[in-house]
Enzyme design. Structure first.
Site, PDB file in Angstrom:
ATOM      1  N   ASP A 164     -11.646 -12.820  18.232  1.00 19.21           N
ATOM      2  CA  ASP A 164     -10.675 -11.776  17.924  1.00 19.21           C
ATOM      3  C   ASP A 164     -11.252 -10.385  18.146  1.00 19.21           C
ATOM      4  OD1 ASP A 164      -9.197 -13.863  17.190  1.00 19.21           O
ATOM      5  OD2 ASP A 164      -8.931 -13.265  15.080  1.00 19.21           O
TER       6      ASP A 164
ATOM      7  N   LYS B 170      -7.773 -10.895   2.548  1.00 17.63           N
ATOM      8  CA  LYS B 170      -7.028 -11.101   3.788  1.00 17.63           C
ATOM      9  C   LYS B 170      -7.439 -12.468   4.331  1.00 17.63           C
ATOM     10  CE  LYS B 170      -5.500  -8.892   8.029  1.00 17.63           C
ATOM     11  NZ  LYS B 170      -5.487 -10.089   8.859  1.00 17.63           N
TER      12      LYS B 170
HETATM   13  S1  IVH Z   1       0.730  -8.798   3.671  1.00 19.52           S
HETATM   14  C1  IVH Z   1       4.189  -6.420   5.159  1.00 19.52           C
HETATM   15  N1  IVH Z   1      -1.335  -9.904   2.510  1.00 19.52           N
HETATM   16  O1  IVH Z   1      -2.528 -10.705   7.830  1.00 19.52           O
HETATM   17  C2  IVH Z   1       2.857  -7.006   4.851  1.00 19.52           C
HETATM   18  N2  IVH Z   1      -0.995 -10.304   4.812  1.00 19.52           N
HETATM   19  O2  IVH Z   1      -1.200  -8.349   9.856  1.00 19.52           O
HETATM   20  C3  IVH Z   1       2.728  -8.350   5.384  1.00 19.52           C
HETATM   21  N3  IVH Z   1      -2.644 -11.823   5.795  1.00 19.52           N
HETATM   22  O3  IVH Z   1       0.323 -11.709   9.443  1.00 19.52           O
HETATM   23  C4  IVH Z   1       1.408  -8.975   5.262  1.00 19.52           C
HETATM   24  N4  IVH Z   1      -3.800 -12.170   3.977  1.00 19.52           N
HETATM   25  O4  IVH Z   1      -0.848 -13.460   8.165  1.00 19.52           O
HETATM   26  C5  IVH Z   1      -0.659  -9.744   3.665  1.00 19.52           C
HETATM   27  N5  IVH Z   1      -3.096 -10.846   1.330  1.00 19.52           N
HETATM   28  C6  IVH Z   1      -2.414 -10.694   2.471  1.00 19.52           C
HETATM   29  C7  IVH Z   1      -2.808 -11.311   3.659  1.00 19.52           C
HETATM   30  C8  IVH Z   1      -2.070 -11.096   4.829  1.00 19.52           C
HETATM   31  C9  IVH Z   1      -3.689 -12.465   5.240  1.00 19.52           C
HETATM   32  C10 IVH Z   1      -2.274 -11.903   7.209  1.00 19.52           C
HETATM   33  C11 IVH Z   1      -0.855 -12.235   7.463  1.00 19.52           C
HETATM   34  C12 IVH Z   1      -0.314 -11.174   8.336  1.00 19.52           C
HETATM   35  C13 IVH Z   1      -1.527 -10.414   8.754  1.00 19.52           C
HETATM   36  C14 IVH Z   1      -1.289  -8.932   8.645  1.00 19.52           C
END
Ligand code: IVH
Length: 743
Positions: free
Chosen positions: A39, A127
């Protein structure tokens, strides 16, 4: 690296190259779940293109990867239109504390807060590095699970998702009539390691990282296969919500509620006050990252108050109220300098990549495992290649693949014309084998006929046997690879320095020689795993240990030194089966050792036994027979046995011996005289007895054969006088096998 040529190249040419590369890699990543580059590498290319387009907006074509969110619906899945789009979050690339400060400053500016205003409250979360999923619950029942796709339309993966035990099919408590839960499907690192280990054992394609393994499982068309891939899930947000009367007014409140409904929500979440709170969380999780049971690629900060979230709103497709703050990438590209072979504690030979040092997963990596020969070949990894290294958790760094030359094309392209470069890059990309087809192949031959990674003068595929000349790099013993086994092994178990510690621990274990007080820590010191020179190089050295050399060891009081010496002395009187078991011959467990002791009745007979003779033993099959034979074919191993005997280790021979097998020499007496080329007198006699014969001391009319070696004297003359057949060693071997003398 592809980025390196950017300085010399015309920006238009470079932008075209980058578009081609990014399209290719996005397809590999999103559609095929088979990325070729880490990535971090993709992000670098993406950022480079963004920068070029920003500097000259004329370069921004409608098909530029920067202009849309990639993601395609795979044929075979039903498309699902998300009622609330699944957005992504802005990424803070500054991995230092400044990243958090910059976000907090932006939020405060947008909300027009002054220094006098109190800190903003945030929720800080992990994340998760998996696959985003939307779970739709109606009246508390799971009705649909969909992937993110392009954010507007995803794929219906309900059947597969139903196999994930952690995802409730029905919510508990007073769940609202409609609730779309957003979260991440992921695979735990231990599950991922086990899955790859299974794939390796089966000679099948391994997965690059847990995220790809998870993505592959979720998008399996066969739910039965998906079910065998152990997946996990964390909820972190929501999509459409209807009829939730008392929906909490904060992010943290909603997360708590989701947990109450029975959804898994990570415990690693805090409400943090202002930038300082975020920085503290970022640092704490960075320190804990390796110990987490799953991969994370950063942390996420979200404004806690939902009303404030709404005020902040969105820019393009990203919320202003959230940011992802990254950690150093767990996969990186570097150059493979050489492939060495390491001998493990149990004799397993592992190819190890020597690398151009590279910073990955938070540390500099110079070595990485290639697991085994087949896998090295399946991935077609060769010296000089650009390779992808992964380091996550406390797992040993590994090479997950080669960066295709196509992906490196820009490197070589230099400043040629735009179209020529793109054409050339695309040509190579076109020639890439269908990764699914390659994945199907199980054998080494899976490397496609037209190998896109080849170039004139590329080193040969890795050949472990050739590399080592057939000898263990630690002790020079023969290396062997059993049928159906993926690993090569050193056969010098009793002699090999790499296997010393294991050999001693096993020999001393309760069911073997039962030497109390020879624990892990003591043995480590004895075999010199620290800085001290080894007191014990091979097992017989154990019986040379004296009080003075023992008391100086760490954790060794006078009393325990005395006790250990007594235990060693006591262990000398043992049984044949314990002794055989204690040698640690591969595939010879306690039970087999007992069978061997009962069958052969003496160590010499066992040492001399041919594979055929070994196969006569109850429950001994070809693999075990060959393993025993190879073990005793190593002169050093036999020497150790002799030295143990010389050190005073004794056992009752003929112990538990059940009626002797009739054998081809039943009822015949054979006399051995002179020095045979390879067998000792004892071994030759053992062979005779093993074949049911009697080993005679003097020659008479009743003697069936005389086996004569160099410097045979009166016994040979007597045999000639009496017309008794005289055999050499080879003829003896033939005789004991077949009852016949080979011509
Ligand atoms: S919030 C509007 N919280 O990261 C906010 N995303 O680009 C939406 N991800 O596609 C995402 N851990 O797959 C959020 N604690 C977390 C996350 C998370 C992983 C991923 C998710 C998303 C990408 C964000």
């Amino acid at each position: 690296m592809p980025t390196s040529s950017s300085k010399k190249t015309d920006p238009a040419v470079r932008a075209a190259e980058l578009r081609a590369l990014l399209h290719h890699h996005a397809h590999r990543y999103y559609v095929l779940d088979a990325p070729e580059i880490p990535d971090a590498e993709y992000d670098r290319l993406f950022a480079e293109l963004q920068a070029l387009e920003e500097a000259d907006p004329g370069l921004r074509t409608p098909d530029s990867p920067t202009q849309r969110v990639i993601g395609q619906v795979l044929p075979g899945f039903v498309p699902v239109r998300h009622r609330v789009p699944m957005l992504s979050i802005r990424t803070e690339t500054d991995t230092t504390a400044e990243g958090a400060r910059a976000f907090d400053a932006r939020v405060r500016r947008e909300l027009a807060l002054t220094e006098a205003d109190p800190p903003v409250a945030y929720v800080a979360e992990l994340k998760f590095d998996g696959l985003a999923l939307s779970l739709r619950y109606e009246a508390g029942v799971l009705v649909q699970a969909a992937t993110r796709g392009d954010g507007e339309t995803g794929e219906d993966v309900t059947q597969n998702i139903r196999t994930i035990g952690q995802i409730p099919l029905r919510l508990t408590g007073d769940a609202p009539p409609v609730l779309e839960v957003r979260g991440e499907v992921y695979m735990r690192r231990d599950a991922f390691e086990r899955l790859n280990e299974r794939q390796r054992e089966a000679g099948e394609k391994t997965f690059v990282n847990p995220r790809n393994a998870a993505a592959g499982a979720v998008r399996q068309l066969d739910p039965a296969i998906a079910a065998r891939r152990p997946l996990s899930f964390f909820a972190y947000g929501w999509g459409e919500v209807a009829g939730w009367e008392d929906m909490p007014p904060t992010q943290s409140g909603v997360l708590d509620a989701l947990q109450r409904f029975g959804l898994p929500v990570s415990a690693e979440r805090v409400v943090a006050q202002g930038a300082d709170g975020l920085i503290e969380f970022h640092a704490r999780i960075a320190a804990a990252r390796d110990t987490l049971p799953f991969d994370i690629d950063g942390v996420v900060y979200k404004v806690n108050d939902l009303a404030l979230q709404q005020r902040l709103g969105y820019v393009t497709r990203e919320p202003r109220w959230a940011v992802a703050h990254k950690y150093p990438a767990q996969e990186q590209v570097t150059t493979l300098r050489d492939i060495d072979v390491q001998v493990g504690r149990t004799g397993k030979l592992t190819p190890v990549a020597r690398l151009e040092p590279v910073f990955v997963g938070g540390t500099t990596v110079t070595n990485a495992t290639l697991h085994n020969e087949d896998e090295t070949r399946r991935k077609d990894v060769r010296v000089g290649d650009r390779v992808i290294v992964r380091r996550a958790g406390d797992v040993i760094p590994e090479i997950v693949g080669v960066v295709p030359r196509a992906a490196l094309a820009a490197d070589q392209a230099g400043a040629a014309g735009a179209d020529a470069v793109r054409e050339a890059a695309l040509d190579v990309l076109e020639a890439q084998p269908d990764p699914a087809a390659v994945a199907e192949g199980t054998a080494v031959e899976a490397v496609p006929a037209v190998n896109p990674n080849d170039y004139p003068g590329r080193p040969e595929p890795f050949d472990l046997y050739k590399k080592l000349g057939g000898r263990c790099p630690a002790c020079g013993s023969d290396i062997v690879r059993e049928e159906g086994e993926v690993n090569w092994r050193c056969s010098g178990g009793l002699f090999c320095p790499a296997q010393r510690k294991e050999a001693v621990l096993h020999f001393a274990s309760r069911r073997a020689m039962d030497i109390e007080g020879l624990g892990d820590r003591i043995v480590e010191q004895l075999v010199g795993e620290g800085d001290a020179p080894p007191l014990v190089r091979t097992l017989p050295d154990l019986y040379k240990l004296g009080f003075t050399s023992l008391v100086v060891l760490e954790r060794m009081a006078e009393k325990s030194a005395q006790n250990l010496l007594k235990a060693l002395e006591d262990s000398k009187k043992t049984t044949l089966s314990r002794f055989i078991y204690g040698l640690g011959i591969r595939h010879v467990g306690e039970r087999t050792a007992r069978d061997l002791a009962a069958h052969f009745g003496s160590m010499d007979r066992l040492i001399a036994a041919s594979e055929e003779a070994l196969l006569q033993v109850h429950d001994v099959g070809p693999v075990v027979a060959q393993s025993i034979r190879t073990f005793f074919d190593q002169p050093h191993n036999v020497e150790v046995v002799e030295q143990l005997r010389a050190a005073g280790v004794t056992w009752e021979e003929h112990e538990g011996r059940q009626e002797a097998p009739p054998g081809p020499l039943a009822g015949k007496t054979v006399v051995v005289t002179g020095t045979l080329p390879t067998l000792t007198r004892e071994q030759a006699e053992a062979l005779i007895e093993g074949a049911g014969g009697k080993a005679g001391k003097s020659v008479s009319k009743k003697t069936a054969y005389v086996v004569a070696g160099a410097e045979a004297g009166s016994k040979l003359m007597k045999a000639q006088e009496l017309n008794i057949p005289v055999l050499n060693e080879d003829e003896l071997k033939a005789l004991v096998e077949t009852g016949d003398v080979k011509e």
